[in-house]
Write a protein that holds these residues in place. Structure first.
Motif, mmCIF file in Angstrom:
data_model
loop_
_atom_site.group_PDB
_atom_site.id
_atom_site.type_symbol
_atom_site.label_atom_id
_atom_site.label_comp_id
_atom_site.label_asym_id
_atom_site.label_seq_id
_atom_site.Cartn_x
_atom_site.Cartn_y
_atom_site.Cartn_z
ATOM 1 N N ARG A 143 -4.841 14.840 -3.998
ATOM 2 C CA ARG A 143 -4.896 13.885 -2.888
ATOM 3 C C ARG A 143 -6.114 12.971 -3.026
ATOM 4 O O ARG A 143 -6.028 11.770 -2.784
ATOM 5 C CB ARG A 143 -4.921 14.655 -1.565
ATOM 6 N N HIS A 144 -7.256 13.545 -3.426
ATOM 7 C CA HIS A 144 -8.476 12.761 -3.629
ATOM 8 C C HIS A 144 -8.262 11.732 -4.742
ATOM 9 O O HIS A 144 -8.634 10.554 -4.608
ATOM 10 C CB HIS A 144 -9.630 13.703 -3.976
ATOM 11 N N ALA A 145 -7.635 12.161 -5.835
ATOM 12 C CA ALA A 145 -7.382 11.251 -6.956
ATOM 13 C C ALA A 145 -6.457 10.114 -6.536
ATOM 14 O O ALA A 145 -6.664 8.948 -6.918
ATOM 15 C CB ALA A 145 -6.775 12.021 -8.125
ATOM 16 N N ARG A 146 -5.453 10.421 -5.743
ATOM 17 C CA ARG A 146 -4.522 9.378 -5.294
ATOM 18 C C ARG A 146 -5.206 8.402 -4.338
ATOM 19 O O ARG A 146 -4.926 7.194 -4.367
ATOM 20 C CB ARG A 146 -3.304 10.018 -4.629
ATOM 21 N N ALA A 147 -6.099 8.914 -3.499
ATOM 22 C CA ALA A 147 -6.829 8.033 -2.586
ATOM 23 C C ALA A 147 -7.684 7.045 -3.369
ATOM 24 O O ALA A 147 -7.701 5.839 -3.076
ATOM 25 C CB ALA A 147 -7.695 8.866 -1.643
ATOM 26 N N ASN A 148 -8.390 7.538 -4.383
ATOM 27 C CA ASN A 148 -9.222 6.640 -5.184
ATOM 28 C C ASN A 148 -8.380 5.675 -6.010
ATOM 29 O O ASN A 148 -8.773 4.520 -6.219
ATOM 30 C CB ASN A 148 -10.158 7.451 -6.082
ATOM 31 N N GLU A 149 -7.242 6.130 -6.481
ATOM 32 C CA GLU A 149 -6.341 5.236 -7.215
ATOM 33 C C GLU A 149 -5.877 4.101 -6.306
ATOM 34 O O GLU A 149 -5.822 2.933 -6.710
ATOM 35 C CB GLU A 149 -5.146 6.036 -7.730
ATOM 36 N N LEU A 150 -5.555 4.434 -5.067
ATOM 37 C CA LEU A 150 -5.142 3.423 -4.093
ATOM 38 C C LEU A 150 -6.271 2.427 -3.843
ATOM 39 O O LEU A 150 -6.048 1.207 -3.798
ATOM 40 C CB LEU A 150 -4.749 4.119 -2.790
ATOM 41 N N ARG A 163 -8.714 1.648 -5.861
ATOM 42 C CA ARG A 163 -8.925 0.795 -7.035
ATOM 43 C C ARG A 163 -7.916 -0.350 -7.064
ATOM 44 O O ARG A 163 -8.266 -1.486 -7.395
ATOM 45 C CB ARG A 163 -8.825 1.630 -8.318
ATOM 46 N N VAL A 164 -6.686 -0.060 -6.718
ATOM 47 C CA VAL A 164 -5.645 -1.095 -6.739
ATOM 48 C C VAL A 164 -5.922 -2.172 -5.699
ATOM 49 O O VAL A 164 -5.731 -3.368 -5.956
ATOM 50 C CB VAL A 164 -4.257 -0.463 -6.503
ATOM 51 N N PHE A 165 -6.418 -1.763 -4.520
ATOM 52 C CA PHE A 165 -6.566 -2.715 -3.418
ATOM 53 C C PHE A 165 -8.022 -3.075 -3.106
ATOM 54 O O PHE A 165 -8.310 -3.664 -2.063
ATOM 55 C CB PHE A 165 -5.876 -2.167 -2.164
ATOM 56 N N VAL A 214 0.849 -1.194 0.000
ATOM 57 C CA VAL A 214 0.000 0.000 0.000
ATOM 58 C C VAL A 214 0.888 1.249 0.000
ATOM 59 O O VAL A 214 0.664 2.190 -0.771
ATOM 60 C CB VAL A 214 -0.942 -0.002 1.222
ATOM 61 N N LEU A 215 1.906 1.246 0.848
ATOM 62 C CA LEU A 215 2.843 2.367 0.904
ATOM 63 C C LEU A 215 3.548 2.560 -0.433
ATOM 64 O O LEU A 215 3.651 3.689 -0.939
ATOM 65 C CB LEU A 215 3.867 2.126 2.013
ATOM 66 N N ALA A 216 4.042 1.473 -1.019
ATOM 67 C CA ALA A 216 4.774 1.574 -2.284
ATOM 68 C C ALA A 216 3.883 2.123 -3.392
ATOM 69 O O ALA A 216 4.324 2.929 -4.221
ATOM 70 C CB ALA A 216 5.324 0.204 -2.673
ATOM 71 N N THR A 217 2.620 1.703 -3.411
ATOM 72 C CA THR A 217 1.686 2.190 -4.429
ATOM 73 C C THR A 217 1.435 3.680 -4.261
ATOM 74 O O THR A 217 1.408 4.441 -5.238
ATOM 75 C CB THR A 217 0.359 1.415 -4.340
ATOM 76 N N TRP A 218 1.265 4.110 -3.017
ATOM 77 C CA TRP A 218 1.041 5.532 -2.748
ATOM 78 C C TRP A 218 2.240 6.363 -3.182
ATOM 79 O O TRP A 218 2.104 7.389 -3.848
ATOM 80 C CB TRP A 218 0.763 5.736 -1.261
ATOM 81 N N ARG A 219 3.432 5.926 -2.817
ATOM 82 C CA ARG A 219 4.635 6.697 -3.138
ATOM 83 C C ARG A 219 4.902 6.722 -4.641
ATOM 84 O O ARG A 219 5.395 7.718 -5.171
ATOM 85 C CB ARG A 219 5.853 6.124 -2.412
ATOM 86 N N ALA A 220 4.564 5.634 -5.332
ATOM 87 C CA ALA A 220 4.809 5.581 -6.774
ATOM 88 C C ALA A 220 3.929 6.575 -7.525
ATOM 89 O O ALA A 220 4.332 7.116 -8.560
ATOM 90 C CB ALA A 220 4.572 4.171 -7.298
ATOM 91 N N VAL A 261 -13.685 1.004 -1.882
ATOM 92 C CA VAL A 261 -14.806 1.687 -2.520
ATOM 93 C C VAL A 261 -14.352 3.026 -3.083
ATOM 94 O O VAL A 261 -13.382 3.625 -2.614
ATOM 95 C CB VAL A 261 -15.963 1.912 -1.519
ATOM 96 N N GLU A 262 -15.062 3.496 -4.106
ATOM 97 C CA GLU A 262 -14.797 4.823 -4.663
ATOM 98 C C GLU A 262 -15.231 5.876 -3.647
ATOM 99 O O GLU A 262 -16.308 5.787 -3.059
ATOM 100 C CB GLU A 262 -15.573 4.996 -5.973
ATOM 101 N N LEU A 263 -14.387 6.866 -3.431
ATOM 102 C CA LEU A 263 -14.660 7.905 -2.444
ATOM 103 C C LEU A 263 -15.253 9.136 -3.113
ATOM 104 O O LEU A 263 -14.618 9.735 -3.994
ATOM 105 C CB LEU A 263 -13.366 8.300 -1.722
#
Length: 250
Positions: free
Chosen positions: A71-78, A80-82, A45-51, A85-87
């Motif tokens: 920040r909102h876009a990155r949260a939703n991207e995270l 989707r990967v894991f 999860v950390l690696a995906t966020w940092r990437a 739910v869509e925020l």
């Protein structure tokens, strides 16, 4: 190595262990919003966020989108990967409260930061920070990390853009009171920190801490950066000697 009158630092993952703070924040987020992801996968999860595969933060530093939007876009991207739910906007605000509480709680200086900063000040060098986040936010972060003596001179909100735009480096030097050619910039990113600093006329120093790279960097790119004038160190403790700063004993 050119003599310098001042040193500018990047903040995140250069002076402050932001990677460690992200780990705490994202573990809190995962426990609340991704409970199906076992703790042994929190490193992913950390690696995906940092990437930041979508490049949202760099779009923010180019002035293309706002801070909350990235920040909102990155949260939703995270999510989707894991499999989260869509925020929507309300959901994201609650998510960000969890994230930000853990993030701020864990702000701490890298073990090699405080002593190096004090050594530079003791040598009579001008010292400041140039960051790709907002000035007030980063000022609070440095204070929480015990590095309040380092002023945040330029942030992404100063000129509306961030690194690697050469204008932010020049403006930071102006506020520091030094000429770009006699100013070192020290950061953990090869491209937006060290190479961009060299392109703006500064002395570029890349802090390549073992195991800290956000992504793979071809050795050919590192060699090209060195050829362009970038200096590479594995720790901040190497910076004073690189710059010819005398030891305290002398």
């Amino acid at each position: 190595m050119r003599a310098v009158d001042g040193v500018l630092f990047d903040v995140d993952d250069t002076l402050v262990d932001t990677r460690g703070a992200f780990a705490v924040a994202l573990a809190d987020v995962a426990r609340r919003y991704l409970p199906h992801v076992p703790e042994e996968r929190h490193g992913e999860v950390l690696a995906t966020w940092r990437a930041d595969a979508g490049g949202h933060y760099r779009r923010y530093t180019r002035g293309e989108i706002g801070y909350l939007e990235q920040r909102h876009a990155r949260a939703n991207e995270l999510h989707r990967v894991f499999g989260g739910v869509e925020l929507d906007e309300e959901g994201y605000r609650a998510w960000d409260e969890v994230f930000e509480a853990g993030f701020a709680r864990a702000w701490a200086a890298h073990p090699d930061a405080a002593d190096v900063v004090e050594r530079l000040f003791a040598a009579g060098l001008a010292v400041g920070a140039l960051t790709n986040a907002a000035v007030a936010y980063q000022t609070g972060k440095l204070a929480r990390a015990g590095l309040e003596r380092v002023p945040v001179l330029v942030g992404v909100d100063t000129l509306g853009v961030g690194k690697p735009d050469p204008r932010v480096f020049v403006e930071a030097c102006r506020l520091l009171g030094t000429e770009p050619g006699r100013t070192a910039y020290v950061g953990d990113e090869l491209d937006v920190d060290a190479r961009a600093a060299v392109a703006a006329g500064l002395v570029g120093v890349w802090v390549d801490r073992p195991g800290s790279r956000r992504h793979d960097i071809p050795e050919a790119d590192v060699a090209a950066a060195r050829a362009a004038g970038v200096h590479v160190v594995a720790s901040l403790t190497e910076v004073p000697d690189l710059l010819g700063v005398p030891t305290r004993a002398s």
